[in-house]
Design a protein around this motif. Structure first.
Motif, mmCIF file in Angstrom:
data_model
loop_
_atom_site.group_PDB
_atom_site.id
_atom_site.type_symbol
_atom_site.label_atom_id
_atom_site.label_comp_id
_atom_site.label_asym_id
_atom_site.label_seq_id
_atom_site.Cartn_x
_atom_site.Cartn_y
_atom_site.Cartn_z
ATOM 1 N N GLU A 54 0.815 -1.212 0.000
ATOM 2 C CA GLU A 54 0.000 0.000 0.000
ATOM 3 C C GLU A 54 0.850 1.263 0.000
ATOM 4 O OE1 GLU A 54 -3.581 0.666 0.919
ATOM 5 O OE2 GLU A 54 -4.014 -1.308 0.069
ATOM 6 N N VAL A 55 1.771 1.351 -0.903
ATOM 7 C CA VAL A 55 2.593 2.554 -0.960
ATOM 8 C C VAL A 55 1.910 3.573 -1.866
ATOM 9 C CG1 VAL A 55 4.803 3.531 -1.631
ATOM 10 C CG2 VAL A 55 4.722 1.299 -0.528
ATOM 11 N N THR B 253 6.043 0.320 3.876
ATOM 12 C CA THR B 253 4.994 1.301 3.657
ATOM 13 C C THR B 253 5.594 2.646 4.013
ATOM 14 O OG1 THR B 253 4.262 0.915 5.894
ATOM 15 C CG2 THR B 253 2.987 -0.145 4.165
#
Lengths: 266, 285
Positions: free
Chosen positions: B46-47, B238
């Motif tokens: 989820e970058v 992340t």
């Protein structure tokens, strides 16, 4: 900066090696002149040299070696060109690899001499047979070296081509080929030696002319000096071909050698 | 301190966004990357990141955290498992047009069979098809920018490490990318050369105003060059924090390294980086 110094070159000069060759030739000469060996099959080195000289200047030897070299050259170029093309296709296109690689691996170890007799049925005794044999022999080292050259390319070269959006064909020409050139050239050099060997063998088996045929004819005619002259000529030609190739190779990929000499900052 | 914790994923950009200065913003939306194999490894999770046109953004993180993976995905050299990369409103996931990647291994990224000049021209000539004269001019313009206009005829391996990296920079910029992606480009040169290169990159960036994304594990370097510094956590990576760098430009290496604001940010970021990864299941690399 990267040239070897004069003293280095002198230290590498094979004085003892040349002396050994001269010594062997002298021993040959002496063995005949002293009467140690008496045989019509063992002429003196001087007699062989004379036969070589006469044969080259106004005899049959020049056209003989000429026709062999011409035959070899055609087969070699044909086999090498197909070898590079097939090698590239196998290395770069997966379906081609999966289709062709097993066949190549299976055929490669078969000695070329073994397939000459059946090939005579297909191609006859003419030139096409011999050119085909040479091409077949030259094909494998070139193809295999091309494959290992291309598959062994630094992955970063491919990424460089991609990040600058280089089109596929340009990447092939300007990145993939130069990067694998040291390998391809090594294959071409192996094939060059092999091509001469196969030319002579093919001429012996199915010849009307050429050095291989000439050697056998001289043997049957018990003309030993001419026979040995042909062998010496082959040695000289093979040596010259190899030296010429090495020179050409070192010019083409000077960057690969000098880079190592410069410390190969890899 | 201008600190924000990991925000929501930026929305896919609308076409009106990032139109300023003719540039386009670079948007990374919830990119995941999982490497297959026996043990699946999640490198990125989820970058999300938005980089304004002409902005200089540094990404720091512990080694092996997936910084390079992220950069390669942005560069289009690798596909993400999920998520997308936008340039302006265009989905450029897996594409490398308009972006250039500056490699860490400069000595390998320069092609040894080409001279310095040929290496530079190689970068733009297949796209631009310039005439010989124009191509040469452009090439020497960029070599001059990095102070190597006298070295065009040399081979890259005849030059020192710092010079090679300058050639790589000239080559990267000569194709006039909208985005320059730098993967620890200064990590294998000595400390002094590194500072010289920092100053050079800053100068070139001020001149050309490309969008710059720098991945590094050197906190000083990250702060010195950037408008903002993003911190990646340990695997799965992340973005845990983004710090704005409020130091005036042009920045001078010696002054900046003594600036109290610089030291404060450095202190904060180092503390953050050195904190033990709590839920990591792997030993630090």
């Amino acid at each position: 900066m990267f040239k070897r110094t004069v003293t280095d070159a002198m230290a590498e000069f094979p004085i003892t090696g040349i002396l050994l060759v001269l010594l062997m030739l002298a021993a040959w000469e002496v063995s005949v002149r002293s009467g140690l060996v008496r045989s019509t099959n063992w002429p003196a080195f001087s007699a062989v040299t004379a036969a070589l000289w006469n044969g080259m200047l106004h005899g049959e030897l020049l056209p003989v070696i000429g026709s062999s070299l011409w035959r070899m050259l055609r087969g070699y170029l044909l086999g090498s060109a197909i070898g590079i093309t097939v090698g590239l296709a196998i290395a770069l296109v997966r379906p081609v690899r999966l289709t062709l690689e097993p066949a190549v691996e299976l055929l490669r170890p078969v000695p070329i001499t073994a397939v000459i007799p059946p090939l005579i049925f297909l191609l006859g005794l003419g030139d096409s047979l011999k050119v085909f044999c040479v091409a077949l022999a030259a094909f494998f080292p070139v193809a295999l070296n091309t494959i290992s050259g291309v598959t062994g390319i630094e992955p970063i070269y491919g990424q460089v081509a991609r990040t600058f959006g280089i089109p596929r064909f340009a990447a092939l020409r300007r990145v993939i080929l130069p990067a694998s050139l040291p390998f391809i050239l090594a294959g071409l050099r192996t094939s060059l030696g092999l091509a001469l060997v196969v030319t002579v063998i093919a001429e012996m088996i199915a010849g009307q002319d050429g050095v291989g045929y000439y050697l056998l004819s001289m043997e049957y005619a018990v003309r030993a000096p001419e026979m040995y002259a042909a062998i010496i000529l082959l040695a000289l030609v093979a040596y010259a071909l190899n030296r010429g190739f090495v020179w050409w190779e070192s010019r083409l990929i000077h960057w690969a050698r000098t880079r190592e000499a410069a410390g190969g900052r890899a | 301190m201008n600190v924000r914790s990991q925000g929501k994923a930026p929305e896919a950009p609308s076409s009106s966004l990032g139109a300023s200065r003719g540039g386009e913003s670079l948007t990374i939306t919830s990119v995941d990357k999982t490497f297959g194999g026996k043990r699946e490894v999640t490198a990125l999770k989820e970058v999300s990141l938005a980089v304004a046109p002409g902005e200089f953004l540094s990404i720091i993180g512990p080694s092996g955290c997936g910084k390079s993976t992220l950069l390669q995905i942005v560069a289009g050299l690798m596909m993400p498992s999920h998520g997308k990369v936008f340039l302006g409103a265009n989905d450029v996931t897996g594409e490398s047009a308009h972006m250039v990647y500056l490699f860490q291994q400069y000595s390998k990224s320069l092609l040894p069979w080409m001279t310095v000049e040929e290496n530079v021209m190689f970068a733009f000539n297949h796209r631009l098809h310039l005439r010989k004269k124009a191509a040469r001019d452009r090439c020497s313009e960029y070599l001059e920018m990095v102070g190597l206009d006298d070295f065009g005829k040399y081979y890259p391996w005849q030059l020192s490490g710092g010079m090679q990296q300058r050639v790589a920079i000239a080559r990267a910029l000569s194709s006039e990318p909208k985005v320059l992606l730098m993967d620890e480009p200064f990590s294998s040169v000595d400390a002094l050369t590194r500072m010289e290169l920092h100053a050079l990159v800053q100068e070139l960036w001020e001149r050309k105003r490309f969008t710059a994304l720098l991945v590094t594990h050197d906190v000083d370097e990250a702060i010195f060059l950037a408008d903002r510094v993003a911190v990646l956590t340990h695997r799965p990576a992340t973005i845990s924090e983004i710090v704005g760098v409020d130091l005036s430009r042009p920045r001078r290496p010696v002054e900046v390294h003594e600036n109290p604001r610089f030291l404060e940010m450095r202190h904060h970021l180092l503390n953050h980086l050195l904190r033990k990864p709590e839920q990591s299941d792997e030993p630090p690399v």
